[in-house]
Design an enzyme around this catalytic site. Sequence first.
Site: not given
Ligand code: NVA
Ligand code: CP
Length: 311
Positions: A135, A271, A299
Amino acid sequence: MSGLRGRDYISVASFSPAELWSVLELSRELKLRAYSGERVIPLLSGKTLMLIFQKPSTRTRVSFEVAMKQLGGFTVTANWTELQLGRGETVADTARNLSRYVDGIAARVYSHRDLVELAEYATVPVINALSDLEHPVQALADFFTIWEKRGRVHGVKVAFLGDGADNVAHSLILMAASLGAKISIATAGGYEPSPRILEIAEERARSTGAEIDVTHDVEHAVLGADVVYTDVWVSMGQEAEAERRIRDLSPYRVTKEVMAMAKPDAIFMHCLPAKRGYEVVDEVIDGPQSVVWDQAENRLHTQKALLALLL
Ligand code: NVA
Ligand code: CP
């Protein structure tokens, strides 16, 4: 405008440490200008970003859409399944076609391989808006927030508790390695970060002075930490493993007792979205050390900088 024009950002390691710093520096300038009343800075006047989502999103979707508009550009947002991708049109053909309409593509996908393929066939920049592996746009906002709150990044100690093989953790490791920070990942056996990510991070760390370590011991990770960071134990797409993950990762919950092991002025980061009561308790995420809302706001500023440099 920069050596980043036309480039892809599918991993933190797509950029050199100096290039990552250039994004953080422009983020600071754009945030300052936004706060002094310059809402629209038309660096991308008339340009269009396509956003593709295979999974849900609140922050990524809204911050990218607002970022483009505040830069004078436009966005087109679509779910993977409502595009012909959902009926089997290839990623390569989609990339070739979208490149004729838009100036950049940001995609959130299950498989990181799809992003690599998108980037290979698109003739416009491709940005990873989250994959199973990384990410990287989140890590930009995270380290920008650390820089803002601690006044420096080099030598700052980040303790990440929870799923060590998590996409957010992987990008944090690479960002810490690139910027010379210390990162300690506390996780359960079987949840260690990807060996390939650790290998790239170690290689970067040799020139930046970063320190990376992986442990099963919460206290070892959190002792002396400037930042305590966590993410959900069950990421999008892992719902079938929820029971096992919750059982295995429960010892890594961020509580007040865990925060007390860190430096007294340590900050808490996440996050988001948070699964309150699991990886973090309310009194921490809502407490005075939490910076999660500033982190989420950042962000917007960091993605504006990224878009302005790439597009
Ligand atoms: N690790 C989480 C992050 C969400 C922003 C996911 O992939 O669901
Ligand atoms: N942290 C993040 O990426 O959030 P969303 O899944 O809401 O985009």
